[in-house]
Design a protein around this motif. Sequence first.
Motif, PDB file in Angstrom:
ATOM      1  N   HIS A   1       0.769  -1.176  -0.075  1.00  0.00           N
ATOM      2  CA  HIS A   1       0.076   0.054   0.026  1.00  0.00           C
ATOM      3  C   HIS A   1       0.999   1.203   0.161  1.00  0.00           C
ATOM      4  O   HIS A   1       0.443   2.337  -0.261  1.00  0.00           O
TER       5      HIS A   1
ATOM      6  N   ARG B   1       0.048   5.756   3.374  1.00  0.00           N
ATOM      7  CA  ARG B   1      -1.263   6.137   3.145  1.00  0.00           C
ATOM      8  C   ARG B   1      -1.403   7.437   4.466  1.00  0.00           C
ATOM      9  O   ARG B   1      -1.042   7.087   5.271  1.00  0.00           O
TER      10      ARG B   1
ATOM     11  N   GLU C   1      -7.070   9.599   4.043  1.00  0.00           N
ATOM     12  CA  GLU C   1      -7.324   8.406   3.455  1.00  0.00           C
ATOM     13  C   GLU C   1      -7.764   7.429   4.302  1.00  0.00           C
ATOM     14  O   GLU C   1      -8.989   6.746   3.918  1.00  0.00           O
TER      15      GLU C   1
ATOM     16  N   ASP D   1      -9.224   3.761  -4.828  1.00  0.00           N
ATOM     17  CA  ASP D   1      -8.557   3.351  -6.019  1.00  0.00           C
ATOM     18  C   ASP D   1      -7.235   4.233  -5.990  1.00  0.00           C
ATOM     19  O   ASP D   1      -7.261   5.402  -5.534  1.00  0.00           O
ATOM     20  N   GLN D   2      -6.140   3.391  -6.403  1.00  0.00           N
ATOM     21  CA  GLN D   2      -4.948   3.908  -6.215  1.00  0.00           C
ATOM     22  C   GLN D   2      -4.502   5.092  -7.131  1.00  0.00           C
ATOM     23  O   GLN D   2      -4.585   4.746  -8.609  1.00  0.00           O
ATOM     24  N   GLN D   3      -4.213   6.289  -6.895  1.00  0.00           N
ATOM     25  CA  GLN D   3      -4.075   7.288  -8.098  1.00  0.00           C
ATOM     26  C   GLN D   3      -2.642   7.369  -8.604  1.00  0.00           C
ATOM     27  O   GLN D   3      -2.583   7.907  -9.474  1.00  0.00           O
TER      28      GLN D   3
ATOM     29  N   LYS E   1       0.661   4.889  -8.821  1.00  0.00           N
ATOM     30  CA  LYS E   1       0.989   3.460  -8.988  1.00  0.00           C
ATOM     31  C   LYS E   1       2.452   3.263  -9.208  1.00  0.00           C
ATOM     32  O   LYS E   1       2.960   3.810 -10.325  1.00  0.00           O
TER      33      LYS E   1
ATOM     34  N   TYR F   1       0.235   7.794 -12.900  1.00  0.00           N
ATOM     35  CA  TYR F   1      -0.542   8.218 -12.155  1.00  0.00           C
ATOM     36  C   TYR F   1      -2.080   8.438 -12.831  1.00  0.00           C
ATOM     37  O   TYR F   1      -2.040   8.401 -14.071  1.00  0.00           O
TER      38      TYR F   1
ATOM     39  N   ILE G   1       0.426  12.048  -2.229  1.00  0.00           N
ATOM     40  CA  ILE G   1      -0.210  10.859  -2.651  1.00  0.00           C
ATOM     41  C   ILE G   1       0.910   9.796  -3.012  1.00  0.00           C
ATOM     42  O   ILE G   1       1.492  10.239  -4.052  1.00  0.00           O
TER      43      ILE G   1
ATOM     44  N   GLY H   1       2.748   6.186  -4.145  1.00  0.00           N
ATOM     45  CA  GLY H   1       2.668   5.224  -4.847  1.00  0.00           C
ATOM     46  C   GLY H   1       3.090   3.859  -3.546  1.00  0.00           C
ATOM     47  O   GLY H   1       3.574   4.089  -2.418  1.00  0.00           O
ATOM     48  N   GLN H   2       3.200   2.631  -4.133  1.00  0.00           N
ATOM     49  CA  GLN H   2       3.394   1.469  -3.207  1.00  0.00           C
ATOM     50  C   GLN H   2       4.832   1.190  -2.853  1.00  0.00           C
ATOM     51  O   GLN H   2       5.015   0.454  -2.160  1.00  0.00           O
TER      52      GLN H   2
END
Lengths: 112, 113
Positions: free
Chosen positions: A41, A44, A59, B1-3, B5, B25, B102, B104-105
């Motif tokens: 993830h 977050r 979030e 939803d992942q904005q 990635k 993105y 925001i 990413g993983q």
Amino acid sequence: DAGITQSPRYKITETGRQVTLMCHQTWSHSYMFWYRQDLGHGLRLIYYSAAADITDKGEVPDGYVVSRSKTENFPLTLESATRSQTSVYFCATTGDYNSPLHFGNGTRLTVT
Amino acid sequence: DQQVKQNSPSLSVQEGRISILNCDYTNSMFDYFLWYKKYPAEGPTFLISISSIKDKNEDGRFTVFLNKSAKHLSLHIVPSQPGDSAVYFCAASDPSNTGKLIFGQGTTLQVKP
């Protein structure tokens, strides 16, 4: 020393207990943030604050409470810890909304 | 939803070669992007950023490229060094001007000697 510090670095607690993670910054920056890092993830956002006494949800805010009575401190409280809140928690700060965030070294929390 | 990635969880390269980390993105309103580097047991540290008015930004061995039409950015590290082994996070600045990022993983880079 100047900077951003988090305490404790490691914490083990039981399900249902309340636990507070501390964050302190010495720059007098307006903006402060709490993120959690989980595999798959990334980071977050839990809560953020634009100034003292101003906070807003990110979030993943459920199960968490924040306060910001002083500019330099931004504690994060888990009111009743659950196993799904086992994570690494990072506090961050910036003086300007268009500048990079500076992160603390994190708190690794385990809920048993 | 992942904005934001990062579709490659890991990357392994030889010392001295180029490392290319990718990020996609979905929100066309994003106009400022950042890369962070994270070592174990430490917080993420800012590496390099790029504004949407540019398509390239360079800082020493690190270059970030932005392709707005493809909603894609990449981080190039040349030459790669063992000390570059870390987790790299791509991030976009939230357009609401709140300072929120925001992420990413993350991609774990291993540079082999």
